[in-house]
Design an enzyme around this catalytic site. Structure first.
Site, PDB file in Angstrom:
ATOM      1  N   PHE A   1       2.083   8.331  -5.135  1.00 10.15           N
ATOM      2  CA  PHE A   1       2.339   9.002  -6.122  1.00 10.15           C
ATOM      3  C   PHE A   1       2.410  10.462  -5.715  1.00 10.15           C
ATOM      4  O   PHE A   1       1.788  11.005  -4.988  1.00 10.15           O
ATOM      5  CB  PHE A   1       1.406   8.806  -7.267  1.00 10.15           C
ATOM      6  CG  PHE A   1       1.111   7.447  -7.890  1.00 10.15           C
ATOM      7  CD1 PHE A   1       2.001   7.220  -8.726  1.00 10.15           C
ATOM      8  CD2 PHE A   1       0.399   6.519  -7.153  1.00 10.15           C
ATOM      9  CE1 PHE A   1       2.066   5.795  -9.398  1.00 10.15           C
ATOM     10  CE2 PHE A   1      -0.024   5.370  -7.796  1.00 10.15           C
ATOM     11  CZ  PHE A   1       1.105   4.883  -8.774  1.00 10.15           C
TER      12      PHE A   1
ATOM     13  N   ILE B   1      -3.772   3.762  -2.382  1.00  2.90           N
ATOM     14  CA  ILE B   1      -3.099   4.581  -3.093  1.00  2.90           C
ATOM     15  C   ILE B   1      -2.768   5.776  -2.236  1.00  2.90           C
ATOM     16  O   ILE B   1      -3.996   6.294  -1.677  1.00  2.90           O
ATOM     17  CB  ILE B   1      -3.962   4.792  -4.520  1.00  2.90           C
ATOM     18  CG1 ILE B   1      -4.283   3.672  -5.181  1.00  2.90           C
ATOM     19  CG2 ILE B   1      -3.039   5.928  -5.319  1.00  2.90           C
ATOM     20  CD1 ILE B   1      -3.166   2.731  -5.675  1.00  2.90           C
ATOM     21  N   GLU B   2      -1.543   6.333  -2.378  1.00  2.24           N
ATOM     22  CA  GLU B   2      -1.469   7.505  -1.752  1.00  2.24           C
ATOM     23  C   GLU B   2      -1.017   8.822  -2.611  1.00  2.24           C
ATOM     24  O   GLU B   2      -0.353   8.284  -3.702  1.00  2.24           O
ATOM     25  CB  GLU B   2      -0.595   7.645  -0.667  1.00  2.24           C
ATOM     26  CG  GLU B   2       0.077   9.118  -0.157  1.00  2.24           C
ATOM     27  CD  GLU B   2       1.384   8.898   0.505  1.00  2.24           C
ATOM     28  OE1 GLU B   2       1.595   9.988   1.166  1.00  2.24           O
ATOM     29  OE2 GLU B   2       1.994   7.763   0.763  1.00  2.24           O
ATOM     30  N   ILE B   3      -1.756   9.854  -2.673  1.00  2.00           N
ATOM     31  CA  ILE B   3      -1.253  11.074  -3.621  1.00  2.00           C
ATOM     32  C   ILE B   3      -0.768  11.888  -2.516  1.00  2.00           C
ATOM     33  O   ILE B   3      -1.479  12.186  -1.491  1.00  2.00           O
ATOM     34  CB  ILE B   3      -2.282  11.454  -4.566  1.00  2.00           C
ATOM     35  CG1 ILE B   3      -3.013  10.365  -5.104  1.00  2.00           C
ATOM     36  CG2 ILE B   3      -1.802  12.685  -5.545  1.00  2.00           C
ATOM     37  CD1 ILE B   3      -2.301   9.965  -6.301  1.00  2.00           C
TER      38      ILE B   3
END
Length: 167
Positions: free
Chosen positions: A82, A126-128
């Protein structure tokens, strides 16, 4: 650009969950997704969520105890990413929520992308990131994109990017 299947966009991803309730709570309270109505003809336990132009379909595992165990956070593993406005603000919020994460940084021609990686309740990575800092440059065409912009082919931006990328 080739589009043999006439695709328009990514619609959703489906994730199998050990606990549907924990996963819904995570995707709603941590990532900001909103529950949306599922078709009543679906005869299995699940939830549909939506935000950022994408759907996440959570599916209750029929064998929750057989789900893979969470592994150490590895940025080179499968993940969904994201885009954010401020990785510093995200990092501060992850610390407040006591979510374990790993930081990483990518550099290309003096441009930096900061990344934060963490797991959902079932170990999905999850990657931000601030990935928009680095343009998407197709290898086979002269068109340039930035990964989350819909108005991609702005001539001034193309010239600016071309000057940054050694040919």
């Amino acid at each position: 650009m080739s589009n043999p299947l006439q695709l328009k966009s990514l619609n959703h991803i489906s994730l199998v969950c050990a606990s549907l309730e924990k996963s819904v709570e995570f995707y709603v309270n941590v990532l900001g997704f909103s529950p949306v109505k599922r078709p009543t003809s679906l005869d299995f336990n699940g939830a549909w969520l939506f935000n950022y132009g994408i759907g996440i379909h959570l599916l209750q595992s029929e064998e929750p105890r057989g789900m893979p165990k969470t592994t150490p956070i590895n940025p080179k593993d499968n993940h969904i990413s994201f885009q954010c406005e401020s990785t510093a603000a995200v990092e501060k919020r992850l610390q407040q929520m006591e979510i374990e994460y790993v930081k990483s940084r990518v550099e290309e021609s003096g441009i930096y992308v900061d990344q934060l990686f963490f797991h959902d309740p079932d170990g999905m990575m999850i990657e931000i990131c601030n990935c928009d800092n680095i343009p998407m440059v197709p290898l086979s065409e002269d068109k340039l994109w930035s990964c989350s912009r819909f108005n991609c082919n702005i001539p001034n931006r193309q010239r600016q990017i071309q000057q940054m990328i050694p040919m």
